[in-house]
Design an enzyme around this catalytic site. Structure first.
Site, PDB file in Angstrom:
ATOM      1  N   ARG A  53      27.226 -19.342  -4.150  1.00 21.19           N
ATOM      2  CA  ARG A  53      26.240 -19.937  -5.046  1.00 21.19           C
ATOM      3  C   ARG A  53      25.550 -21.116  -4.372  1.00 21.19           C
ATOM      4  NH1 ARG A  53      30.509 -20.642 -10.073  1.00 21.19           N
ATOM      5  NH2 ARG A  53      31.074 -18.436 -10.290  1.00 21.19           N
ATOM      6  N   ASP A  55      23.017 -24.511  -5.734  1.00 27.80           N
ATOM      7  CA  ASP A  55      22.603 -25.215  -6.948  1.00 27.80           C
ATOM      8  C   ASP A  55      21.093 -25.219  -7.107  1.00 27.80           C
ATOM      9  OD1 ASP A  55      25.250 -25.835  -7.475  1.00 27.80           O
ATOM     10  OD2 ASP A  55      25.156 -27.768  -6.451  1.00 27.80           O
ATOM     11  N   ARG A 200      26.664 -32.385  -0.138  1.00 30.78           N
ATOM     12  CA  ARG A 200      25.794 -33.450  -0.639  1.00 30.78           C
ATOM     13  C   ARG A 200      26.564 -34.756  -0.816  1.00 30.78           C
ATOM     14  NH1 ARG A 200      23.378 -30.632  -5.775  1.00 30.78           N
ATOM     15  NH2 ARG A 200      22.555 -32.734  -6.121  1.00 30.78           N
TER      16      ARG A 200
END
Length: 254
Positions: A53, A55, A200
């Protein structure tokens, strides 16, 4: 049934991430719609399985997925057919007929992500969806020294966002490169997998070290603490790109 592996790029700016979500535009849903249109809308619908996945706002240079379809097309015909249907913010770069035991997620050996930080005085309107912005001076030598402490197998509990569904926070980071490219600082991370927001959070942490808001050896302390509050910040999604997924016998290039 015929199994196809697709390698594709997308601009994540107008997607609510990769995974299907109700009433939201996602990469997985757009791909699924295209595949099922080619397959003439079978029942049940054909799922598209991604390598992982991303975001909302995150981009991909070489994401990978697979699907099973009841019709045989040549690799090039499949690539062209999908691209003729898909919107302009997704591009199928390669389509390959593969063995039925190939799995986009479970067959992957490692992944490489890139994070781009623009260092202009003000936010560049033409880069705001594709980079983070950090105008303060950065010492790359300090960041490179600190980044070495992320290399290897670690429990990354301090560097995973709440909402993670991972059964374990242990991951292995193989390599981190940090370089300056004109007015940008570019981070490349390679590992066997990454947790929810892990890259991140690590980037934000390294930016604090590079701007001398944290000591260079703080990575060791915070890893050992296993406490998310010790890392605090998360860099914006706009600067993050999935660069490649490595399946052992090939490596997609950017």
């Amino acid at each position: 049934m015929y199994r196809y592996k697709i390698t594709f790029a997308y601009d994540g700016s107008n997607f609510s991430g990769f995974q299907i979500q109700p009433h939201k535009r996602t990469v997985e849903q757009v791909l699924k719609n295209a595949v099922n249109k080619i397959a003439k809308h079978p029942t049940p619908e054909i799922p598209v399985i991604g390598s992982g996945r991303t975001d909302a706002g995150v981009h991909a240079l070489n994401q990978v997925a697979h699907f099973d379809i009841p019709y045989h097309l040549s690799n090039e015909s499949m690539r062209k057919a999908l691209n003729s249907i898909l919107p302009l913010d997704i591009l199928i770069k390669k389509a390959e007929l593969v063995d039925s035991d190939f799995h986009a997620r479970y067959s992957a050996h490692n992944k490489t992500y890139r994070y781009r930080v623009d260092q202009g005085e003000f936010v560049n309107p033409f880069k705001r969806n594709y980079t983070a912005h950090f105008k303060y001076p950065l010492d790359l030598t300090l960041m490179r020294k600190a980044a070495k402490n992320f290399i290897g197998e670690h429990d990354f509990t301090s560097f995973v966002a709440s909402g993670s569904q991972a059964k374990s926070n242990v991951r292995t980071v193989y390599k981190i490169d940090i370089k300056r490219d004109r007015n940008e600082v570019v981070f490349d991370f390679t590992g066997n997998g990454f947790l929810y927001n892990q890259i991140r959070i690590m980037v934000a942490f390294l930016l604090e070290i590079g701007s001398k808001q944290r000591p260079v050896d703080d990575v060791k302390r915070v890893l050992a603490a296993k406490d998310r509050t010790q890392a605090r910040m998360t860099a914006p999604a706009s600067g993050l790109y999935l660069v490649s997924v490595d399946y052992g016998n090939d490596r997609e290039s950017d």
